[in-house]
Design a protein around this motif. Structure first.
Motif, short mmCIF file in Angstrom:
data_model
loop_
_atom_site.label_atom_id
_atom_site.label_comp_id
_atom_site.label_asym_id
_atom_site.label_seq_id
_atom_site.Cartn_x
_atom_site.Cartn_y
_atom_site.Cartn_z
N ALA A 114 21.96 51.85 -17.33
CA ALA A 114 21.63 50.98 -18.46
C ALA A 114 22.68 49.88 -18.61
N HIS A 115 23.94 50.24 -18.42
CA HIS A 115 25.00 49.24 -18.54
C HIS A 115 24.86 48.17 -17.46
N ALA A 116 24.53 48.57 -16.25
CA ALA A 116 24.33 47.60 -15.18
C ALA A 116 23.13 46.71 -15.47
N HIS A 117 22.04 47.29 -15.98
CA HIS A 117 20.86 46.50 -16.33
C HIS A 117 21.18 45.51 -17.46
N PHE A 118 22.00 45.95 -18.41
CA PHE A 118 22.42 45.07 -19.49
C PHE A 118 23.21 43.88 -18.91
N LEU A 120 23.02 42.63 -15.92
CA LEU A 120 22.08 41.74 -15.23
C LEU A 120 21.28 40.90 -16.22
N ALA A 121 20.82 41.53 -17.29
CA ALA A 121 19.98 40.81 -18.25
C ALA A 121 20.74 39.71 -18.98
N THR A 122 22.06 39.86 -19.12
CA THR A 122 22.84 38.87 -19.86
C THR A 122 23.48 37.82 -18.95
N THR A 123 23.29 37.96 -17.64
CA THR A 123 23.96 37.07 -16.68
C THR A 123 23.60 35.61 -16.89
N GLY A 124 22.35 35.33 -17.24
CA GLY A 124 21.90 33.95 -17.33
C GLY A 124 22.36 33.20 -18.56
N PHE A 125 23.07 33.85 -19.47
CA PHE A 125 23.49 33.20 -20.71
C PHE A 125 24.95 32.76 -20.61
N ALA A 126 25.18 31.47 -20.87
CA ALA A 126 26.51 30.89 -20.70
C ALA A 126 27.53 31.54 -21.63
N ILE A 127 28.75 31.70 -21.13
CA ILE A 127 29.85 32.18 -21.96
C ILE A 127 30.30 31.01 -22.83
#
Length: 358
Positions: A114-118, A120-127
């Protein structure tokens, strides 16, 4: 949809000020939470935009729960309530969990996935903000003062051992903090990863974990979540012998092509030392004799494995390191009303009072 029933509840590990309630409409059950901070409403909206998990496309209906988002589905949300500046969310009610009641070795692997999927899911959002920095000097001073005043707290009966270990950590604190502060922090982390925030849509033993409580999502390093989860199990040698969170999350990240970062295993030891050494600063939430005894074991083992820290320095400055100019002093809890989605909130500090796994 009209809410027909609503009653509020509070879990034994809940520390924030938000009210959480179960609601029923004519067609379904929901969980309502208010007030929520800007981070929570923003991240539930973001992670529900994509709909289905791209890692699990075109599954048959009886396996549809495996393709849904890694976080609870957002049914409704708003920034105002009854004319007041009060942000709220309504989520699907997850029927199975939380894991804090039944945690086993297999569940650690599920949490790691679940942590890895999280991630991946947040990768596209800029820091768009700096990572949080902890004031380790102040925390260690508080811990040392607590050990010196050991007669005031019965949990610190190993005060002489504590005094020697904290003396060693004080000597090497500059190197420890330099190593930790040099970590890459250019990804989003959950910020409050623990079994109480892990539920499931299915009773299947290998059903995907669904994460809740996104109030502390922030930029950081994946080890912040991984070591925080492991820390809750320091008193459970049986669990750690069969399923260790840090290598489990590292393995899940590798499987999904996510970076681990340079010398992540040494960095994990540094994080363990910093958290264990400052445990006496949090006697109200971390003051059980069993936990403090486990912290002694963590300090002895990890300081030995790290060796002479005076000679250690970060291998190389990270090119994607966020500027950690912020401080966690004076910050508030994870729930805050009056924050609008789209505003820039103060990044919440790491929590130190998540539920220890008994």
């Amino acid at each position: 949809e009209r809410v027909e029933e609503l009653f509020f509840f509070r879990t034994e590990w809940q520390r924030g000020g938000a009210a959480t309630g179960r609601a029923r409409t004519a067609t379904r059950e929901l969980v309502v939470k208010l007030p929520v901070n800007d981070a929570e409403i923003r991240w539930f909206r973001r992670l529900n935009q994509t709909g289905h998990d791209p890692l699990q496309p075109n599954l048959p209906e009886h396996m549809r729960h495996r393709s849904l988002p890694v976080v609870a589905q957002l049914i409704a949300s708003g920034e105002t309530l009854g004319g007041f500046d009060l942000a709220w969310i309504a989520l699907e009610r997850l029927p199975h969990g939380p894991l804090v009641r039944t945690l086993g070795a297999n569940d650690i692997a599920r949490l790691a996935q679940a942590h890895a999927h999280f991630a991946l899911a947040t990768t596209g959002f800029a820091i768009d903000r700096d990572a949080v920095t902890e004031n380790w000097n102040a925390l260690l001073d508080t811990a040392i003062n607590a050990v010196r005043a050991h007669d005031l707290h019965p949990s610190l009966h190993h005060h002489q051992v504590w005094a020697q270990l904290l003396k060693q950590v004080t000597r090497d604190l500059g190197a420890l903090v330099a190593l930790w502060d040099a970590r890459p922090t250019r990804e989003w982390i959950h910020g409050d990863l623990h079994p109480g925030n892990a539920l499931s849509r299915s009773a299947e033993p290998d059903a995907p974990i669904v994460l809740i409580d996104l109030a502390n999502v922030r930029p950081g390093h994946w080890l912040e979540d991984a070591v925080a989860l492991e820390r809750l199990m320091w008193t459970r040698a049986d669990l750690l012998a069969t399923g260790r969170p840090v290598p489990a999350i590292a393995s899940a990240r590798r499987a999904h092509g996510l970076e681990l970062g340079p010398e992540w295993d040494r960095l994990a030891r540094v994080r363990r030392v910093l958290l264990a050494a400052t445990a006496p600063a949090f006697l109200r939430s971390e003051g059980s004799p069993a936990f403090l005894g486990a912290c002694i074991g963590q300090l002895e083992r990890n300081l030995r494995e790290l060796g002479s820290l005076r000679a250690l320095r970060p291998s190389a400055p990270s090119s994607n390191r966020a500027s950690n100019s912020g401080s966690n002093s004076g910050s508030n809890s994870g729930t805050k009303s009056g924050t609008k989605s789209g505003s820039t909130p103060t990044t919440p500090p790491p929590t130190r009072d998540s539920p220890t796994v008994a």
